[in-house]
Design an enzyme around this catalytic site. Structure first.
Site, short mmCIF file in Angstrom:
data_model
loop_
_atom_site.label_atom_id
_atom_site.label_comp_id
_atom_site.label_asym_id
_atom_site.label_seq_id
_atom_site.Cartn_x
_atom_site.Cartn_y
_atom_site.Cartn_z
N ARG A 1 0.86 -1.18 0.00
CA ARG A 1 0.00 0.00 0.00
C ARG A 1 0.90 1.23 0.00
O ARG A 1 2.06 1.18 0.40
CB ARG A 1 -0.91 0.02 1.22
CG ARG A 1 -1.83 -1.20 1.35
CD ARG A 1 -2.64 -1.13 2.63
NE ARG A 1 -3.54 -2.26 2.79
CZ ARG A 1 -3.22 -3.41 3.37
NH1 ARG A 1 -1.98 -3.57 3.87
NH2 ARG A 1 -4.08 -4.39 3.47
N LYS B 1 -1.39 -3.14 8.00
CA LYS B 1 -2.56 -2.71 8.75
C LYS B 1 -2.54 -3.32 10.15
O LYS B 1 -2.10 -4.45 10.34
CB LYS B 1 -3.84 -3.14 8.03
CG LYS B 1 -4.24 -2.22 6.87
CD LYS B 1 -5.63 -2.56 6.38
CE LYS B 1 -6.11 -1.56 5.34
NZ LYS B 1 -7.47 -1.88 4.86
N HIS C 1 -2.79 2.08 -5.57
CA HIS C 1 -3.43 0.82 -5.20
C HIS C 1 -3.60 -0.11 -6.40
O HIS C 1 -3.70 -1.32 -6.23
CB HIS C 1 -4.78 1.08 -4.54
CG HIS C 1 -5.15 0.05 -3.52
ND1 HIS C 1 -4.56 -0.01 -2.27
CD2 HIS C 1 -6.02 -0.98 -3.56
CE1 HIS C 1 -5.07 -1.02 -1.59
NE2 HIS C 1 -5.95 -1.62 -2.34
N ARG D 1 -0.86 -2.47 -6.50
CA ARG D 1 -1.08 -3.57 -5.55
C ARG D 1 -1.93 -4.66 -6.19
O ARG D 1 -1.66 -5.85 -6.05
CB ARG D 1 -1.74 -3.03 -4.29
CG ARG D 1 -2.03 -4.06 -3.20
CD ARG D 1 -2.48 -3.32 -1.94
NE ARG D 1 -3.09 -4.18 -0.96
CZ ARG D 1 -2.43 -4.90 -0.06
NH1 ARG D 1 -1.10 -4.87 -0.04
NH2 ARG D 1 -3.06 -5.65 0.82
N HIS E 1 -3.23 -9.93 3.77
CA HIS E 1 -4.63 -9.94 4.15
C HIS E 1 -4.86 -10.84 5.37
O HIS E 1 -4.32 -11.94 5.44
CB HIS E 1 -5.51 -10.44 2.99
CG HIS E 1 -5.68 -9.44 1.91
ND1 HIS E 1 -6.04 -9.79 0.62
CD2 HIS E 1 -5.54 -8.09 1.89
CE1 HIS E 1 -6.12 -8.71 -0.12
NE2 HIS E 1 -5.82 -7.67 0.62
N TYR F 1 -9.63 -11.79 -6.26
CA TYR F 1 -8.70 -11.92 -7.38
C TYR F 1 -8.90 -13.21 -8.15
O TYR F 1 -8.42 -13.34 -9.28
CB TYR F 1 -7.26 -11.84 -6.85
CG TYR F 1 -6.93 -10.49 -6.28
CD1 TYR F 1 -6.67 -9.41 -7.11
CD2 TYR F 1 -6.90 -10.28 -4.91
CE1 TYR F 1 -6.37 -8.16 -6.60
CE2 TYR F 1 -6.60 -9.04 -4.37
CZ TYR F 1 -6.34 -7.99 -5.22
OH TYR F 1 -6.06 -6.75 -4.70
#
Length: 415
Positions: free
Chosen positions: A268, A292, A360, A363, A386, A395
């Protein structure tokens, strides 16, 4: 015609311009940049006078309207686009944007008149909400900061005369009225963020006993759009984008390193901005990233990423004020922000003739490359960091070649 007025007139003339000049010097902006920012400030001041906008009436939408008046093809467009962010930052920190929530660096005193204030009880509530988001929900600091800015005014409006926060007036009608008022003049994407912040705030209020009913079900929802598949760049497009980063310039070498890191490692923009020199383990060929929720991820360092980083480190300014990996090239030399990383991708993609490409999207490109090369969703999930499998499963729909091999031809369908 002149790009900007040579002398100041309007609401910003006089003391505001003097404070801006002192602020630019204190922030150590480059000597070539200072007169350009002052020129944009003179242009804004004259524009405000022509449109009968007083200093007290200066708001974020007003500033956006001024910027919109200098669209592509208009004299001064490039100057306003490049230098308005610095002026906007000054106006926020000086308290001249009436609807902006100021987040000052610790120890930095307010300038000029007091900024729009948030009461101490409201600040305490916002701090407790931030802790809950971080520790209970695992929300990242950047998201928490933006959510706080969107709804700080709502919490402040609940403060009672006895310095307590009274949540009793906070019902569905009041929440929706706040969302409508707060969303005025913002894009659909921003309105979605306002709704998200309000819903998070009310979930916390319910969980901590501040309200007795779940009000989130009645909160207005932003207009939904048809879900789209993630869009990555093709190998040819990536070559074009990287070719736009001239290897003969320091900026080109840096931007090539930034873009290579983003699309090969799936970072990110904020994660790339947070990289430090100490995060690279050259001996082991690894890179540590803070993702994150402050999760530390260790990623392998591909050869092309390492080569791009080495080329950048050979020309990286040595007089920076921190150990950030990617830094500005103008004074003060300090870490690029998330917006700075995004701007690199945006500007280079425009130069390459690809239109506006956001960080993004690189990414997405990294994840789709994993799937297209025969990798599994688990591998893509590990690369992207994730927590939830559901975040990565989107995806799978982009790998149409693999899906076609699983499709039974119509003529072979058993009857």
């Amino acid at each position: 015609m002149t790009v900007m007025p040579a002398t100041a007139r309007g609401p910003l003339a006089g003391k505001v311009m003097e404070r801006l000049s002192a602020w630019l010097a204190a922030e150590r902006y480059a000597s070539t940049m200072v007169p350009q920012v002052l020129g944009v400030a003179r242009g804004l001041s004259a524009w405000m006078e022509d449109h009968d906008v007083t200093l007290e009436a200066l708001t974020v939408p007003v500033l956006d309207a001024f910027e919109a008046g200098y669209g592509p093809g208009v004299a001064g467009h490039v100057l306003v686009r490049l230098r308005l962010p610095a002026l906007r930052r000054f106006l926020i920190e000086a308290g001249h944007l009436a609807d902006a929530v100021v987040v000052r660096k610790r120890g930095r005193p307010p300038m000029g008149k007091a900024a729009p204030s948030i009461s101490e009880p409201a600040l305490r509530e916002l701090d407790e909400w931030a802790v809950w988001q971080r520790e209970v929900r695992g929300i990242g600091s950047g998201c928490i900061r933006h959510r706080r800015a969107w709804v700080a005014g709502l919490v402040d409006s609940l403060c009672a005369p006895d310095d307590c926060v009274d949540w009793s007036p906070c019902d569905i009608a009041a929440l929706n009225a706040f969302i409508v008022q707060r969303s005025a003049g913002f894009s659909p994407a921003s309105r979605t963020l306002i709704v998200d912040a309000t819903r998070s705030l009310m979930r916390w209020a319910l969980a901590t006993g501040r309200v007795q009913k779940d009000l989130t079900g009645g909160i207005l929802r932003s207009r939904s759009s048809r879900a789209t598949l993630p869009r990555g760049l093709s190998p040819a497009q990536m070559e074009t984008l990287l070719a736009a980063c001239a290897p003969a310039t320091v900026a080109g070498i840096r931007d090539r390193a930034v873009i290579t890191t983003l699309w090969r490692l799936g970072l990110r923009a904020g994660e790339a901005a947070g990289l430090c020199l100490d995060d690279i383990d050259w001996g082991a060929g690894r890179l540590t990233v803070v993702g994150k929720g402050q999760r530390r991820l260790t990623l392998p360092l591909p050869a092309d990423v390492g080569e791009a980083l080495v080329a950048w480190l050979r020309v990286r300014p040595t007089n920076g004020i921190d150990r950030a990996l990617f830094v500005r090239l103008r004074q003060p030399i300090r870490a690029l922000t998330s917006s700075g990383i995004s701007d690199i991708v945006k500007h280079r993609s425009e130069e390459a003739g690809l239109g506006v490409v956001h960080a993004h999207r690189l990414r997405h490109t990294a994840a789709m490359n994993v799937i297209a090369s025969g990798g599994t969703l688990a591998e893509a999930r590990e690369l992207l960091g994730h927590r939830s499998v559901a975040s990565t499963q989107v995806y799978a729909r982009t790998d149409l070649g693999s899906l076609r091999t699983l499709t039974v031809p119509f003529g072979q369908v058993p009857r």
